[in-house]
Scaffold this motif. Structure first.
Motif, PDB file in Angstrom:
ATOM      1  N   LYS A 159      33.825  37.686  45.823  1.00  0.00           N
ATOM      2  CA  LYS A 159      34.759  37.350  44.741  1.00  0.00           C
ATOM      3  C   LYS A 159      36.148  37.929  44.952  1.00  0.00           C
ATOM      4  O   LYS A 159      37.138  37.361  44.481  1.00  0.00           O
ATOM      5  CB  LYS A 159      34.193  37.795  43.397  1.00  0.00           C
ATOM      6  N   ASP A 160      36.250  39.053  45.674  1.00  0.00           N
ATOM      7  CA  ASP A 160      37.562  39.653  45.907  1.00  0.00           C
ATOM      8  C   ASP A 160      38.388  38.878  46.932  1.00  0.00           C
ATOM      9  O   ASP A 160      39.619  39.002  46.955  1.00  0.00           O
ATOM     10  CB  ASP A 160      37.417  41.097  46.384  1.00  0.00           C
ATOM     11  N   CYS A 215      30.489  33.005  40.234  1.00  0.00           N
ATOM     12  CA  CYS A 215      31.601  33.758  40.834  1.00  0.00           C
ATOM     13  C   CYS A 215      31.471  35.257  40.558  1.00  0.00           C
ATOM     14  O   CYS A 215      31.813  36.084  41.413  1.00  0.00           O
ATOM     15  CB  CYS A 215      32.938  33.243  40.311  1.00  0.00           C
ATOM     16  N   ALA A 216      31.001  35.619  39.359  1.00  0.00           N
ATOM     17  CA  ALA A 216      30.858  37.033  39.002  1.00  0.00           C
ATOM     18  C   ALA A 216      29.792  37.713  39.855  1.00  0.00           C
ATOM     19  O   ALA A 216      29.877  38.913  40.134  1.00  0.00           O
ATOM     20  CB  ALA A 216      30.497  37.167  37.524  1.00  0.00           C
ATOM     21  N   LYS A 217      28.797  36.951  40.292  1.00  0.00           N
ATOM     22  CA  LYS A 217      27.689  37.503  41.070  1.00  0.00           C
ATOM     23  C   LYS A 217      27.961  37.519  42.570  1.00  0.00           C
ATOM     24  O   LYS A 217      27.192  38.096  43.334  1.00  0.00           O
ATOM     25  CB  LYS A 217      26.422  36.688  40.811  1.00  0.00           C
ATOM     26  N   LYS A 227      37.544  42.031  38.569  1.00  0.00           N
ATOM     27  CA  LYS A 227      36.168  41.605  38.785  1.00  0.00           C
ATOM     28  C   LYS A 227      35.486  41.204  37.487  1.00  0.00           C
ATOM     29  O   LYS A 227      34.656  40.311  37.454  1.00  0.00           O
ATOM     30  CB  LYS A 227      35.383  42.722  39.468  1.00  0.00           C
ATOM     31  N   ASP A 228      35.843  41.863  36.402  1.00  0.00           N
ATOM     32  CA  ASP A 228      35.138  41.605  35.156  1.00  0.00           C
ATOM     33  C   ASP A 228      35.631  40.346  34.442  1.00  0.00           C
ATOM     34  O   ASP A 228      35.103  39.970  33.394  1.00  0.00           O
ATOM     35  CB  ASP A 228      35.220  42.805  34.212  1.00  0.00           C
ATOM     36  N   LEU A 229      36.656  39.671  34.997  1.00  0.00           N
ATOM     37  CA  LEU A 229      37.128  38.434  34.397  1.00  0.00           C
ATOM     38  C   LEU A 229      36.281  37.239  34.825  1.00  0.00           C
ATOM     39  O   LEU A 229      36.085  36.299  34.060  1.00  0.00           O
ATOM     40  CB  LEU A 229      38.591  38.179  34.783  1.00  0.00           C
ATOM     41  N   LEU A 230      35.776  37.274  36.060  1.00  0.00           N
ATOM     42  CA  LEU A 230      35.004  36.151  36.586  1.00  0.00           C
ATOM     43  C   LEU A 230      33.640  36.064  35.919  1.00  0.00           C
ATOM     44  O   LEU A 230      33.039  37.071  35.556  1.00  0.00           O
ATOM     45  CB  LEU A 230      34.847  36.286  38.101  1.00  0.00           C
ATOM     46  N   LEU A 240      39.207  29.462  32.279  1.00  0.00           N
ATOM     47  CA  LEU A 240      39.895  29.809  33.527  1.00  0.00           C
ATOM     48  C   LEU A 240      39.043  30.670  34.439  1.00  0.00           C
ATOM     49  O   LEU A 240      39.159  30.607  35.665  1.00  0.00           O
ATOM     50  CB  LEU A 240      41.207  30.532  33.188  1.00  0.00           C
ATOM     51  N   TRP A 241      38.164  31.500  33.862  1.00  0.00           N
ATOM     52  CA  TRP A 241      37.416  32.460  34.660  1.00  0.00           C
ATOM     53  C   TRP A 241      35.948  32.070  34.852  1.00  0.00           C
ATOM     54  O   TRP A 241      35.144  32.852  35.334  1.00  0.00           O
ATOM     55  CB  TRP A 241      37.522  33.848  34.026  1.00  0.00           C
TER      56      TRP A 241
END
Length: 397
Positions: free
Chosen positions: A357-358, A351-353, A344-347, A374-375
């Motif tokens: 995302k999973d 996308c992170a929000k 999760k911490d790569l996006l 990439l992320w």
């Protein structure tokens, strides 16, 4: 790949035929026949040679075979390795795969090894004899690319008359008894032809209509892409057509490829309408896990380099001339490790929000192409800020 028929109605044509076990898994989340480590499909570009000059060709194909392409003997030995891995489906592509001098021998050998063989073709090289020999070689499905109607397709493909030749090739495929489909890569140049090409697919009673989102690679560039507003409208069209053909009992499969956001969008439409299918669709999407590049899907290019997908030729995990494919594929390091163990911490960014995302995570290569990271967030995500924050009930998870 987002199979709208499977998600909505547990129905399929090509999917059911070419990979019954995977079809069952995708339509019944309780079946665990495929795991994160299983290679479910391999895209194999046999040759760089092609008779067309498509403006979006990710392979930069040309009229001649490229030096140092894999020998047929090497292709057969790699096939043995793939069979030992239990690979269920291979998609032979190019260039134009029917121009490979040993296409029938290769297809027959793969079929003998219980690998279901499918073909991605421009259709223009398929005559009655070619279609018959492909069928005899065990080819189960041929997807033919039409990127516009009539002259629009010819303009896109760079050869006058390509549209009529492709249609004739499609008819020969049908007559030979193979399953068949139309593949349409949507761009700003041909987006207005989607309806006409889809209607043609219905008229011809093809088994599958497959819409590809553009991935910048080769001659395909980001300035050919449609806007996200147009993308959302395009997926609305496909979803509406999925309901329509189901209601009319038309036996055709509808897919979108290379944008896992489409699955989330379908789920949200069901969820907002309190459709009882939303829970099962969510579980199916969660099980599938978004873009499968480097996870369940891989690629071998004409020279034997192994890639996470067919658009990623600037990154190689190894070459089958030097190591077995299985050794290359199972050696988790570099980009492939990150793809398989994305956290999760790569996006970043949108996308992170995102609460999805999973089960989506965006199409990572497109993010890399557009943003150099990439992320970074998926540039082709058309969901609103409110939509990505949708709270999912615990019993859905």
């Amino acid at each position: 790949m987002i199979a709208f028929n499977q998600l909505l109605f547990k129905s399929g044509t090509v999917s059911r035929t070419i990979d019954e076990s995977r079809f069952s898994y995708e339509t019944n989340p309780e079946l665990l026949r495929y795991t994160k480590k299983d290679l479910a499909v391999l895209f194999w570009n046999l040759t760089l040679q092609c008779n067309l000059k498509c403006m979006h060709c990710y392979a930069n194909a040309n009229t001649k075979r490229s030096p140092n392409e894999l020998s047929t003997q090497r292709i057969l030995s790699v096939t043995d390795d793939l069979a030992s891995m239990g690979l269920p489906v291979v998609i032979l592509s190019g260039g134009e795969p029917t121009l490979h001098p040993d296409i029938y021998e290769i297809a027959s050998y793969m079929n003998e090894k219980n690998i279901r063989v499918t073909l991605s073709s421009n259709g223009t090289t398929i005559n009655e004899n070619v279609a018959s020999k492909l069928a005899e070689s065990g080819v189960k499905y041929v997807g033919i690319s039409l990127d516009g109607f009539g002259s629009k397709n010819d303009e896109f493909r760079g050869v006058k008359g390509a549209f009529d030749m492709a249609l004739q090739g499609l008819k020969y495929v049908k007559d030979a008894g193979m399953m068949n489909g139309i593949r349409f890569t949507v761009t700003k140049y041909n987006k207005d032809d989607i309806t006409r090409v889809f209607n043609l697919a219905e008229e011809l009673q093809v088994d599958r209509f497959c819409l590809y989102h553009l991935v910048p690679a080769g001659r395909g560039s980001m300035n050919q892409d449609i806007t996200n507003k147009e993308r959302r409208e395009t997926i609305d069209f496909l979803i509406d057509k999925t309901y329509e053909i189901h209601d009319n009992k038309i036996n055709m499969e509808i897919l979108s490829v290379d944008n896992p956001v489409d699955g989330i969008y379908l789920f949200l439409k069901l969820f907002k309408n309190n459709d009882p299918r939303s829970k099962e669709v969510y579980k199916l999407l969660r099980r599938r896990g978004g873009d499968n590049s480097g996870i369940k899907a891989g690629n071998i290019d004409p020279w034997g380099n192994v890639h996470p997908n067919q658009f990623w030729w600037d990154y190689s995990q190894g070459n089958v001339k030097e190591k077995n494919f299985s050794e290359i594929w199972n050696n988790e390091e570099g980009i492939i490790y990150d793809l398989r163990h994305r956290k999760k911490d790569l996006l970043k960014g949108k996308c992170a929000k995102c609460n999805f995302k999973d089960i989506c995570g965006g199409f990572r290569l497109r993010a890399l192409r557009y943003n150099g990271d990439l992320w970074s967030e998926e540039p082709d995500c058309y969901l609103t800020d409110d939509e990505i924050k949708t709270e999912i009930p615990e019993d859905f998870k």
